[in-house]
Each structure stands twice: as C-alpha cells, then as structure tokens.
Design an enzyme around this catalytic site. Structure first.
Site, mmCIF file in Angstrom:
data_model
loop_
_atom_site.group_PDB
_atom_site.id
_atom_site.type_symbol
_atom_site.label_atom_id
_atom_site.label_comp_id
_atom_site.label_asym_id
_atom_site.label_seq_id
_atom_site.Cartn_x
_atom_site.Cartn_y
_atom_site.Cartn_z
ATOM 1 N N ASP A 52 0.903 -1.196 -0.021
ATOM 2 C CA ASP A 52 -0.277 -0.218 -0.131
ATOM 3 C C ASP A 52 0.999 1.376 0.158
ATOM 4 O O ASP A 52 2.179 1.276 0.207
ATOM 5 C CB ASP A 52 -0.973 -0.071 1.299
ATOM 6 C CG ASP A 52 -1.780 1.306 1.416
ATOM 7 O OD1 ASP A 52 -2.391 1.760 0.432
ATOM 8 O OD2 ASP A 52 -1.581 1.886 2.514
ATOM 9 N N LEU A 53 0.254 2.415 -0.314
ATOM 10 C CA LEU A 53 0.988 3.616 -0.442
ATOM 11 C C LEU A 53 1.152 4.498 0.853
ATOM 12 O O LEU A 53 2.107 4.529 1.723
ATOM 13 C CB LEU A 53 0.860 4.473 -1.633
ATOM 14 C CG LEU A 53 1.794 5.648 -2.015
ATOM 15 C CD1 LEU A 53 3.025 5.540 -2.128
ATOM 16 C CD2 LEU A 53 0.837 6.541 -2.860
ATOM 17 N N ASP A 54 -0.074 5.041 0.983
ATOM 18 C CA ASP A 54 -0.383 6.113 2.142
ATOM 19 C C ASP A 54 -0.315 5.593 3.324
ATOM 20 O O ASP A 54 -0.894 4.316 3.739
ATOM 21 C CB ASP A 54 -1.737 6.640 1.961
ATOM 22 C CG ASP A 54 -1.756 7.353 0.685
ATOM 23 O OD1 ASP A 54 -0.882 8.255 0.231
ATOM 24 O OD2 ASP A 54 -2.851 7.347 0.093
ATOM 25 N N THR A 99 1.883 10.002 4.272
ATOM 26 C CA THR A 99 0.761 10.976 3.607
ATOM 27 C C THR A 99 -0.468 10.652 4.559
ATOM 28 O O THR A 99 -1.298 11.393 3.979
ATOM 29 C CB THR A 99 0.698 10.517 2.041
ATOM 30 O OG1 THR A 99 0.643 9.221 2.106
ATOM 31 C CG2 THR A 99 1.616 11.305 1.284
ATOM 32 N N LYS A 139 -8.867 5.567 6.331
ATOM 33 C CA LYS A 139 -7.657 4.951 5.633
ATOM 34 C C LYS A 139 -7.962 3.838 4.746
ATOM 35 O O LYS A 139 -8.762 2.913 4.979
ATOM 36 C CB LYS A 139 -6.795 4.504 6.834
ATOM 37 C CG LYS A 139 -6.199 5.402 7.674
ATOM 38 C CD LYS A 139 -5.013 5.033 8.536
ATOM 39 C CE LYS A 139 -4.619 6.107 9.552
ATOM 40 N NZ LYS A 139 -3.825 5.731 10.539
ATOM 41 N N SER A 195 -2.375 0.465 -4.345
ATOM 42 C CA SER A 195 -2.822 1.816 -3.665
ATOM 43 C C SER A 195 -4.306 1.933 -4.007
ATOM 44 O O SER A 195 -4.589 1.921 -5.006
ATOM 45 C CB SER A 195 -2.148 2.854 -3.816
ATOM 46 O OG SER A 195 -2.665 4.085 -3.095
ATOM 47 N N ALA A 196 -5.204 2.719 -3.072
ATOM 48 C CA ALA A 196 -6.419 3.406 -3.392
ATOM 49 C C ALA A 196 -6.675 4.653 -4.202
ATOM 50 O O ALA A 196 -7.350 4.986 -4.615
ATOM 51 C CB ALA A 196 -7.454 3.295 -2.237
ATOM 52 N N LYS A 233 -11.053 -0.844 -1.797
ATOM 53 C CA LYS A 233 -10.860 -1.532 -0.526
ATOM 54 C C LYS A 233 -11.974 -1.398 0.278
ATOM 55 O O LYS A 233 -12.514 -0.151 0.179
ATOM 56 C CB LYS A 233 -9.580 -0.968 -0.045
ATOM 57 C CG LYS A 233 -8.042 -1.609 -0.551
ATOM 58 C CD LYS A 233 -7.183 -0.877 -0.104
ATOM 59 C CE LYS A 233 -5.884 -0.815 -0.931
ATOM 60 N NZ LYS A 233 -4.782 -0.116 -0.487
ATOM 61 N N GLU A 259 0.055 -3.097 4.661
ATOM 62 C CA GLU A 259 -1.052 -2.329 4.838
ATOM 63 C C GLU A 259 -1.243 -1.654 6.010
ATOM 64 O O GLU A 259 -0.716 -2.267 7.153
ATOM 65 C CB GLU A 259 -2.198 -3.103 4.763
ATOM 66 C CG GLU A 259 -3.005 -3.079 3.337
ATOM 67 C CD GLU A 259 -3.753 -1.714 2.848
ATOM 68 O OE1 GLU A 259 -3.877 -0.711 3.843
ATOM 69 O OE2 GLU A 259 -3.883 -1.468 1.814
ATOM 70 N N ASP A 260 -1.541 -0.410 6.060
ATOM 71 C CA ASP A 260 -1.942 0.483 7.401
ATOM 72 C C ASP A 260 -3.277 0.580 7.898
ATOM 73 O O ASP A 260 -3.558 1.231 8.512
ATOM 74 C CB ASP A 260 -1.280 1.815 7.288
ATOM 75 C CG ASP A 260 -1.986 2.787 6.432
ATOM 76 O OD1 ASP A 260 -2.347 2.338 5.137
ATOM 77 O OD2 ASP A 260 -2.096 3.967 6.972
HETATM 78 C C1 BG6 Z 1 -5.851 5.722 0.295
HETATM 79 C C2 BG6 Z 1 -5.689 6.753 1.868
HETATM 80 O O1 BG6 Z 1 -4.471 5.410 0.067
HETATM 81 O O2 BG6 Z 1 -6.077 6.401 -0.855
HETATM 82 C C3 BG6 Z 1 -6.972 7.136 1.813
HETATM 83 O O3 BG6 Z 1 -5.498 5.902 2.724
HETATM 84 C C4 BG6 Z 1 -7.440 8.079 0.407
HETATM 85 O O4 BG6 Z 1 -7.342 8.301 2.863
HETATM 86 C C5 BG6 Z 1 -7.401 7.281 -0.645
HETATM 87 O O5 BG6 Z 1 -8.797 8.560 0.627
HETATM 88 C C6 BG6 Z 1 -7.600 7.701 -2.108
HETATM 89 O O6 BG6 Z 1 -6.585 8.666 -2.235
HETATM 90 P P1 BG6 Z 1 -6.758 10.095 -3.238
HETATM 91 O O7 BG6 Z 1 -5.215 10.544 -3.248
HETATM 92 O O8 BG6 Z 1 -7.170 9.183 -4.654
HETATM 93 O O9 BG6 Z 1 -7.849 10.884 -2.955
HETATM 94 MG MG MG Z 2 -2.644 3.137 3.488
#
Ligand code: BG6
Ligand code: MG
Length: 218
Positions: free
Chosen positions: A9-11, A17, A45, A114-115, A145, A169-170
């Site tokens: 996962d990224l964020d 972030t 998240k 990542s989402a 997710k 994953e966090d």
């Molecule tokens: C996820 C974050 O990685 O991405 C969420 O944990 C975020 O908080 C989601 O809403 C969507 O991200 P973005 O950058 O497309 O708004």
């Molecule tokens: Mg995350």
C-alpha cells in the site's frame, strides 16, 4: 529462488501521507460543521475519495447535492496536492528503502496496491517509482478496498498466485482486502487497530532480513 509477490500500500506504508489526507478531510469537514476524531479517521484510511466523503457526510448527518459533492471532492484533493507538492524523499517511512532493496536483491516481484489516484505522482516525487515492477492504484480499479480487486490485479500483473502474495497495509480496509484475496496480510501500525492482519509491525524497522527470508521461503 522462490518468488513471492510483494504488494505495498502507499499512504501510511511507504510514505507519511496519511496525515495529509487527515488534515485535508478534517478541514473540509469543519467547513461543513462536522467533526471527526482520529479514531474515526482510521475508518477513512485505505478508503477511496468518494467513500471517504460519503462516510464523513453520514457522520455529520448531512445530505448535499451531487454538484456539491463533486466540488468538495475537488477541494479536498486540491488541498491534499498542495501538501504533496512540498514533499521530498524525507517523507519515506523508516526502513522502507531497505526492505524494497532487499526484495530487489532477492529478485522478488514488487507491486504497489493503492486506493489513491495520486499514487504515481507521489512515487515519482519521492523517487521510488523505479523500485516497482507493477503499479496498481485508484485509477485502475472499479471496486475500492475492502474489495480485494486492487491486490488481485497486482498479483496478475506480477504473474504470482494470490496465495503467494504478501500485502503490507496500514488500514483496516486494506487488511480486510488482503485477507479476502487470500494473501498474507502484514499490518504496519497499531496492533489494536490492525488485529485482523496475520502479522503486525509498528513500522519497517521491525521487519528483519530473517523475516523477509521466511516470507520468501515459506
Ligand atoms: C488511500 C488513503 O491510500 O487513498 C485514503 O488511505 C484516500 O485516505 C485514498 O482517501 C484515495 O486517495 P486519493 O489520493 O485518490 O484521494
Ligand atoms: Mg494506507
């Protein structure tokens, strides 16, 4: 050598972030007279932008028009991107480069899962894009997710069976997605929050080379 698919996962896993998402959503919620706690934020998240705003509106018992909804999503993203614009490699979370480099040295396939629709910009900003064999993000999926779609696409791109994939994953939603995909889930963060993961570590400094070898060879 055995090959496993390592999906990150990224964020909140690769980069710090998650705090920027929180700040931007909180400011937006305040402008609507809605307050939410850090605990409630755990439910945001890993959750897509659309679903995050839906949840916040539900917490505040608010209904808005479709046009307003789109406008608010744009506002949130604008603020979020203003934080991202200032970001540097300093915001890579501790020992993430070490783990990525160890996996590369051991010729293990690596994907992002990542989402976020901003994932590619962020990876470029922190100069980590080249470490990934595949990138799957919010632009590539139709189901967010906790649906496992994002990780299943990553497994396919890496050409590794889901049961041979390991997900870092966090988020609660992401751990659920990994478990549903039949992958090994590794929570990064607080054990009290991520209890459904097969393993939980505070951060990557706790992930030893021995543990990585165990994941590869099991
Ligand atoms: C996820 C974050 O990685 O991405 C969420 O944990 C975020 O908080 C989601 O809403 C969507 O991200 P973005 O950058 O497309 O708004
Ligand atoms: Mg995350």
């Amino acid at each position: 050598m055995n090959k496993k698919g390592f999906i990150f996962d990224l964020d909140g896993v690769i980069v710090d972030t998650a705090k920027y998402h929180f700040l931007a959503w909180q400011r937006l919620a305040k402008s609507l007279d809605i307050d939410f706690t850090e605990e409630e934020n755990e439910q945001l998240k890993g959750v897509s932008r659309v679903h995050s705003l839906e949840k916040i509106l539900a917490w505040g018992n608010k209904t808005i028009s479709e046009a307003q909804f789109t406008e608010l999503m744009g506002k949130k993203n604008e603020e979020y991107l203003s934080y991202i614009a200032e970001m540097s490699s300093d915001e890579i979370l501790p020992d993430v480069p070490r783990v990525l480099e160890t996996l590369i040295e051991k010729q293990q396939p690596i994907s992002l899962g990542s989402a976020s629709k901003n994932a590619r910009i962020i990876l470029e900003r922190v100069a980590l894009k080249k470490h990934f064999d595949a990138i799957v993000d919010g632009n590539d999926v139709s189901k967010a997710k906790p649906d496992p779609e994002v990780f299943l696409i990553a497994a396919k791109l890496l050409n590794i069976k889901p049961k041979d994939c390991i997900v870092f994953e966090d988020s609660v939603a992401g751990v659920e997605a990994a478990n549903t995909a039949n992958m090994i889930s590794i929570g990064i963060g607080n054990e009290a929050v991520l209890g459904d993961a097969q393993y939980v570590f505070k951060d990557f400094t706790e992930i030893s080379d021995d543990f990585i070898n165990k994941l590869i060879n099991n």
